[in-house]
Write a protein that holds these residues in place. Structure first.
Motif, PDB file in Angstrom:
ATOM      1  N   TYR A 130       0.772  -1.244   0.055  1.00 23.30           N
ATOM      2  CA  TYR A 130      -0.033   0.176  -0.160  1.00 23.30           C
ATOM      3  C   TYR A 130       0.678   1.331  -0.119  1.00 23.30           C
ATOM      4  CZ  TYR A 130      -3.162   3.400   1.809  1.00 23.30           C
ATOM      5  OH  TYR A 130      -3.687   4.862   1.815  1.00 23.30           O
ATOM      6  N   ARG A 131       0.998   1.915  -1.005  1.00 20.35           N
ATOM      7  CA  ARG A 131       1.530   3.331  -1.407  1.00 20.35           C
ATOM      8  C   ARG A 131       2.892   3.327  -0.787  1.00 20.35           C
ATOM      9  NH1 ARG A 131      -2.381   8.643   0.064  1.00 20.35           N
ATOM     10  NH2 ARG A 131      -4.122   7.680  -1.519  1.00 20.35           N
ATOM     11  N   SER A 132       3.511   2.120  -1.073  1.00 21.66           N
ATOM     12  CA  SER A 132       4.958   1.939  -0.657  1.00 21.66           C
ATOM     13  C   SER A 132       5.891   3.002  -1.275  1.00 21.66           C
ATOM     14  CB  SER A 132       5.582   0.421  -0.889  1.00 21.66           C
ATOM     15  OG  SER A 132       5.492   0.161  -2.216  1.00 21.66           O
ATOM     16  N   ARG A 133       5.513   3.418  -2.364  1.00 19.09           N
ATOM     17  CA  ARG A 133       6.534   4.304  -2.900  1.00 19.09           C
ATOM     18  C   ARG A 133       6.745   5.645  -2.382  1.00 19.09           C
ATOM     19  NH1 ARG A 133       6.277   3.500  -9.670  1.00 19.09           N
ATOM     20  NH2 ARG A 133       7.235   1.725  -9.859  1.00 19.09           N
ATOM     21  N   VAL A 134       5.197   6.097  -2.162  1.00 18.65           N
ATOM     22  CA  VAL A 134       4.906   7.367  -1.320  1.00 18.65           C
ATOM     23  C   VAL A 134       5.708   7.356   0.017  1.00 18.65           C
ATOM     24  CG1 VAL A 134       3.092   8.645  -0.324  1.00 18.65           C
ATOM     25  CG2 VAL A 134       2.618   7.700  -2.581  1.00 18.65           C
ATOM     26  N   VAL A 135       5.334   6.177   0.500  1.00 18.38           N
ATOM     27  CA  VAL A 135       5.919   6.097   2.157  1.00 18.38           C
ATOM     28  C   VAL A 135       7.389   6.286   2.156  1.00 18.38           C
ATOM     29  CG1 VAL A 135       6.191   4.440   3.948  1.00 18.38           C
ATOM     30  CG2 VAL A 135       3.979   4.634   2.879  1.00 18.38           C
ATOM     31  N   LEU A 136       8.154   5.455   1.502  1.00 15.05           N
ATOM     32  CA  LEU A 136       9.723   5.490   1.187  1.00 15.05           C
ATOM     33  C   LEU A 136      10.212   6.788   0.779  1.00 15.05           C
ATOM     34  CD1 LEU A 136      10.159   2.069  -0.161  1.00 15.05           C
ATOM     35  CD2 LEU A 136      10.904   2.740   2.159  1.00 15.05           C
ATOM     36  N   GLU A 137       9.343   7.388  -0.312  1.00  9.54           N
ATOM     37  CA  GLU A 137       9.963   8.717  -0.813  1.00  9.54           C
ATOM     38  C   GLU A 137       9.684   9.894   0.427  1.00  9.54           C
ATOM     39  OE1 GLU A 137       8.856  11.913  -4.426  1.00  9.54           O
ATOM     40  OE2 GLU A 137       7.801   9.973  -4.227  1.00  9.54           O
ATOM     41  N   ASN A 138       8.662   9.774   1.089  1.00  7.67           N
ATOM     42  CA  ASN A 138       8.362  10.965   1.921  1.00  7.67           C
ATOM     43  C   ASN A 138       9.484  10.761   3.286  1.00  7.67           C
ATOM     44  OD1 ASN A 138       6.169  12.011   0.900  1.00  7.67           O
ATOM     45  ND2 ASN A 138       4.692  10.911   2.217  1.00  7.67           N
ATOM     46  N   LEU A 139       9.837   9.506   3.731  1.00  7.14           N
ATOM     47  CA  LEU A 139      10.714   9.260   4.652  1.00  7.14           C
ATOM     48  C   LEU A 139      11.993   9.658   4.248  1.00  7.14           C
ATOM     49  CD1 LEU A 139       9.444   5.494   6.005  1.00  7.14           C
ATOM     50  CD2 LEU A 139       9.706   7.796   7.361  1.00  7.14           C
ATOM     51  N   ARG A 140      12.374   9.139   2.952  1.00 13.27           N
ATOM     52  CA  ARG A 140      13.821   9.486   2.354  1.00 13.27           C
ATOM     53  C   ARG A 140      14.085  11.076   2.394  1.00 13.27           C
ATOM     54  NH1 ARG A 140      13.190   5.038  -2.125  1.00 13.27           N
ATOM     55  NH2 ARG A 140      13.969   3.304  -0.840  1.00 13.27           N
ATOM     56  N   ARG A 141      13.061  11.801   2.010  1.00 15.41           N
ATOM     57  CA  ARG A 141      13.161  13.364   2.026  1.00 15.41           C
ATOM     58  C   ARG A 141      13.155  13.684   3.335  1.00 15.41           C
ATOM     59  NH1 ARG A 141       9.669  14.771  -3.582  1.00 15.41           N
ATOM     60  NH2 ARG A 141      11.081  13.833  -5.187  1.00 15.41           N
ATOM     61  N   SER A 142      12.346  13.230   4.197  1.00 22.42           N
ATOM     62  CA  SER A 142      12.387  13.710   5.507  1.00 22.42           C
ATOM     63  C   SER A 142      13.387  13.567   6.378  1.00 22.42           C
ATOM     64  CB  SER A 142      11.069  13.315   6.124  1.00 22.42           C
ATOM     65  OG  SER A 142       9.780  13.490   5.496  1.00 22.42           O
ATOM     66  N   PHE A 143      14.206  12.249   5.980  1.00 21.17           N
ATOM     67  CA  PHE A 143      15.251  12.056   7.052  1.00 21.17           C
ATOM     68  C   PHE A 143      16.627  11.777   5.991  1.00 21.17           C
ATOM     69  CE2 PHE A 143      11.365  10.805   9.380  1.00 21.17           C
ATOM     70  CZ  PHE A 143      11.754  11.460  10.597  1.00 21.17           C
ATOM     71  N   PRO A 144      17.072  12.844   5.341  1.00 21.92           N
ATOM     72  CA  PRO A 144      18.188  12.587   4.488  1.00 21.92           C
ATOM     73  C   PRO A 144      19.387  11.975   5.174  1.00 21.92           C
ATOM     74  CG  PRO A 144      17.812  14.960   4.905  1.00 21.92           C
ATOM     75  CD  PRO A 144      16.743  13.993   5.514  1.00 21.92           C
ATOM     76  N   GLU A 145      19.621  12.171   6.518  1.00 21.44           N
ATOM     77  CA  GLU A 145      20.690  11.742   7.466  1.00 21.44           C
ATOM     78  C   GLU A 145      20.627  10.515   7.826  1.00 21.44           C
ATOM     79  OE1 GLU A 145      17.489  12.876  10.444  1.00 21.44           O
ATOM     80  OE2 GLU A 145      18.183  13.480   8.413  1.00 21.44           O
ATOM     81  N   ARG A 146      19.531   9.711   7.405  1.00 21.62           N
ATOM     82  CA  ARG A 146      19.346   8.403   7.864  1.00 21.62           C
ATOM     83  C   ARG A 146      19.868   7.542   7.043  1.00 21.62           C
ATOM     84  NH1 ARG A 146      17.556   7.528  13.164  1.00 21.62           N
ATOM     85  NH2 ARG A 146      16.295   9.352  13.913  1.00 21.62           N
ATOM     86  N   THR A 147      20.406   6.293   7.298  1.00 23.04           N
ATOM     87  CA  THR A 147      20.759   5.240   6.502  1.00 23.04           C
ATOM     88  C   THR A 147      19.416   4.543   5.855  1.00 23.04           C
ATOM     89  OG1 THR A 147      20.661   3.461   8.143  1.00 23.04           O
ATOM     90  CG2 THR A 147      22.656   4.617   8.031  1.00 23.04           C
ATOM     91  N   GLU A 148      19.714   3.765   4.652  1.00 20.03           N
ATOM     92  CA  GLU A 148      18.684   3.248   3.813  1.00 20.03           C
ATOM     93  C   GLU A 148      18.010   1.923   4.988  1.00 20.03           C
ATOM     94  OE1 GLU A 148      15.803   2.419   1.215  1.00 20.03           O
ATOM     95  OE2 GLU A 148      17.039   3.986   1.386  1.00 20.03           O
ATOM     96  N   ALA A 149      18.886   1.388   5.643  1.00 16.20           N
ATOM     97  CA  ALA A 149      18.247   0.472   6.602  1.00 16.20           C
ATOM     98  C   ALA A 149      17.514   0.939   7.622  1.00 16.20           C
ATOM     99  CB  ALA A 149      19.499  -0.115   7.388  1.00 16.20           C
ATOM    100  N   GLU A 150      17.823   2.505   8.123  1.00 22.53           N
ATOM    101  CA  GLU A 150      16.818   2.971   8.919  1.00 22.53           C
ATOM    102  C   GLU A 150      15.571   3.206   8.504  1.00 22.53           C
ATOM    103  OE1 GLU A 150      19.464   5.400  12.241  1.00 22.53           O
ATOM    104  OE2 GLU A 150      19.842   5.822  10.194  1.00 22.53           O
TER     105      GLU A 150
END
Length: 301
Positions: A50-70
């Protein structure tokens, strides 16, 4: 083409089985509903995605300092949280006021009651953190007759009717967003709280306030600034924090006392609200509604 309406109901007859199914589920004990939520989590994350692309894109842009595993862990935790929210919202169709009060505490209720005693309307600004749908029904339990909420009507007649019933079962009163100013004028000076979820993406770039929010240029509604300035309302930021599964604490903090002068064209309240929401998302990243297309509105539009 719409089907015929069932007498006394504003939606087509073929929604009745769904209505009965949802009401039947709502009467299950909440621990049982949480077991169902475990299944929803698996379906949403691994089957439906469910909306996996939206979820991951929002998280990556909101937490650019976090690793992909996080980021992936935040995503997994979000789907678990969201599955719980779905069944807990459904439980509103059957939960008793006593159980609501047992499951949700208000940490600093005096921020509301002191203003009610002074005969004032309090603007309570919330966001899509935690179980946001439990805030208004809880307010109606703790402050009978004084919990109103602004909402955006749904297009589907059945879900509009069903959600209205859920949100008002404990005694709260709902006001369509388009009628907010009219309602404030009609009920000026009435002691009550007026709840608004103010973190949604505005429909257009007009009448919005732009600020940096979670590392992104973000538009916010400005209605709270205008209402507080015009009606001299105190303004509270309201967050609902999960203590453990099915139990929450509502925490309020003052953004404006209702006495200090406000620039009617300014955005001091909206800016303060944005900072509070940002702080609470960073504290519990998984508890925000990441499936929402929060940044779909772009400033250049």
């Amino acid at each position: 083409m719409r089907g015929a309406l069932t007498p006394g109901r504003p939606y087509a007859w073929y929604y009745l089985p769904l209505n009965w199914l949802l009401l039947g589920l709502a009467h299950l004990p909440l621990p049982v509903l949480h077991r169902i939520a475990d299944v929803f989590y698996l379906l949403m994350r691994y089957v439906l995605r469910y909306r996996s692309r939206v979820v991951l894109e929002n998280l990556r842009r909101s937490f650019p300092e976090r690793t992909e595993a996080e980021i992936q862990q935040f995503s997994a935790d979000f789907y678990r949280h969201f599955a719980d929210v779905i069944v807990e919202i459904l439980k509103l169709a059957a939960i008793s006021p006593a159980e609501m009060a047992r499951r949700v505490q208000i940490k600093n209720a005096e921020l509301f009651t002191n203003q009610f005693a002074a005969g004032r309307t309090v603007l309570a600004l919330g966001s899509h953190i935690g179980n946001w749908e439990w805030i208004l029904p809880t307010g109606a339990v703790y402050f009978p007759g004084k919990a109103d909420g602004v909402y955006k009507p749904l297009r589907n007649a059945f879900f509009e009717d069903f959600m209205l019933r859920l949100r008002t079962r404990t005694g709260s009163h709902l006001i369509p967003m388009r009628d907010t100013l009219r309602d404030m004028l009609r009920r000026r000076g009435q002691p009550r709280s007026l709840s608004m979820l103010s973190d949604q993406s505005p429909a257009s770039p007009e009448h919005t306030y732009w600020t940096t929010f979670l590392h992104q240029e973000t538009a916010f509604y400005t209605g709270a600034d205008k209402l507080a300035a015009q009606f001299k309302c105190p303004v509270l930021y309201v967050n609902i924090v999960r203590l453990r599964r099915g139990y929450y604490e509502i925490v309020a903090e003052q953004l404006h006392d209702g006495d200090a002068p406000l620039d009617k064209d300014g955005h001091a309240i909206t800016e303060a609200f944005a900072r509070c929401v940002e702080r609470d998302i960073q504290a519990k990243p998984a508890d925000y509604l990441w499936s929402h297309r929060r940044w779909k509105l772009k400033r250049h539009a």
